[in-house]
Write an enzyme that holds these catalytic residues in place. Structure first.
Site, PDB file in Angstrom:
ATOM      1  N   GLU A  21       0.838  -1.202   0.000  1.00 22.24           N
ATOM      2  CA  GLU A  21       0.000   0.000   0.000  1.00 22.24           C
ATOM      3  C   GLU A  21       0.874   1.254   0.000  1.00 22.24           C
ATOM      4  O   GLU A  21       0.567   2.242  -0.675  1.00 22.24           O
ATOM      5  CB  GLU A  21      -0.901   0.021   1.229  1.00 22.24           C
ATOM      6  CG  GLU A  21      -1.946  -1.068   1.254  1.00 22.24           C
ATOM      7  CD  GLU A  21      -2.768  -1.022   2.507  1.00 22.24           C
ATOM      8  OE1 GLU A  21      -3.957  -0.657   2.398  1.00 22.24           O
ATOM      9  OE2 GLU A  21      -2.237  -1.325   3.602  1.00 22.24           O
ATOM     10  N   TYR A  53     -15.842  26.093  -1.471  1.00 23.30           N
ATOM     11  CA  TYR A  53     -15.688  24.640  -1.536  1.00 23.30           C
ATOM     12  C   TYR A  53     -14.633  24.189  -2.539  1.00 23.30           C
ATOM     13  O   TYR A  53     -14.082  23.100  -2.412  1.00 23.30           O
ATOM     14  CB  TYR A  53     -17.019  23.919  -1.761  1.00 23.30           C
ATOM     15  CG  TYR A  53     -17.856  24.416  -2.905  1.00 23.30           C
ATOM     16  CD1 TYR A  53     -17.587  24.055  -4.212  1.00 23.30           C
ATOM     17  CD2 TYR A  53     -18.943  25.246  -2.666  1.00 23.30           C
ATOM     18  CE1 TYR A  53     -18.370  24.501  -5.254  1.00 23.30           C
ATOM     19  CE2 TYR A  53     -19.750  25.686  -3.701  1.00 23.30           C
ATOM     20  CZ  TYR A  53     -19.454  25.317  -4.992  1.00 23.30           C
ATOM     21  OH  TYR A  53     -20.241  25.759  -6.023  1.00 23.30           O
ATOM     22  N   GLU A  73      -8.633   6.137   9.589  1.00 19.91           N
ATOM     23  CA  GLU A  73      -9.143   6.932  10.704  1.00 19.91           C
ATOM     24  C   GLU A  73      -8.283   8.177  10.914  1.00 19.91           C
ATOM     25  O   GLU A  73      -8.808   9.275  11.141  1.00 19.91           O
ATOM     26  CB  GLU A  73      -9.174   6.102  12.000  1.00 19.91           C
ATOM     27  CG  GLU A  73     -10.186   4.986  12.000  1.00 19.91           C
ATOM     28  CD  GLU A  73      -9.690   3.663  11.406  1.00 19.91           C
ATOM     29  OE1 GLU A  73     -10.324   2.639  11.683  1.00 19.91           O
ATOM     30  OE2 GLU A  73      -8.687   3.654  10.650  1.00 19.91           O
ATOM     31  N   LYS A  98     -12.055   3.560   1.018  1.00 16.17           N
ATOM     32  CA  LYS A  98     -10.857   2.849   0.572  1.00 16.17           C
ATOM     33  C   LYS A  98     -11.328   1.626  -0.225  1.00 16.17           C
ATOM     34  O   LYS A  98     -11.332   0.495   0.263  1.00 16.17           O
ATOM     35  CB  LYS A  98     -10.006   2.443   1.791  1.00 16.17           C
ATOM     36  CG  LYS A  98      -8.652   1.889   1.453  1.00 16.17           C
ATOM     37  CD  LYS A  98      -7.847   1.644   2.730  1.00 16.17           C
ATOM     38  CE  LYS A  98      -6.479   1.083   2.412  1.00 16.17           C
ATOM     39  NZ  LYS A  98      -5.688   0.842   3.633  1.00 16.17           N
TER      40      LYS A  98
END
Length: 119
Positions: A21, A53, A73, A98
């Site tokens: 990863e 934004y 997290e 993910k």
């Protein structure tokens, strides 16, 4: 409180606990819901009285593309803190997807959703 939502922000990051990863990276998708009072901006039709934004989107993508972390997290927390730096934003909900997580069984998505506020 009013809501401004950004859905489906995509960026490539190198987050995760496994070496593959970190080395190869993967696509992460972020959904945001920003809580703020839009009345001042609406009353004056003035962008400077609300959250921009487009800038928030660029900052969030920079976080995803930036320094790797082990956990989504942690990534969600970093994104929330970036959003709360904008003056009018009182609350933010961050959902980090993910979809290519290293899971050995069929799945559609993995998400972590957090809500943070100034209070």
């Amino acid at each position: 409180m009013d809501r401004v939502a950004l859905r489906g922000l995509k960026a490539r990051g190198h987050h995760g606990v496994f070496p593959k990863e970190r080395e190869e990276g993967q696509t992460f998708i972020v959904d945001l819901v920003l809580g703020l009072d839009t009345r001042p901006a609406a009353a004056e039709d003035d962008l400077t009285r609300t959250v921009h934004y487009g800038i928030v989107a660029e900052e969030v993508v920079a976080v995803v593309e930036g320094e790797p972390v082990n956990l989504i997290e942690t990534l969600a927390e970093r994104i929330a803190q970036v959003c709360l730096k904008h003056e009018g934003v009182q609350e933010v909900e961050v959902c980090v997807h993910k979809p290519d997580a290293p899971i050995t069984v069929p799945f559609d998505d993995v998400t972590v959703t957090i809500t943070r506020s100034r209070v």
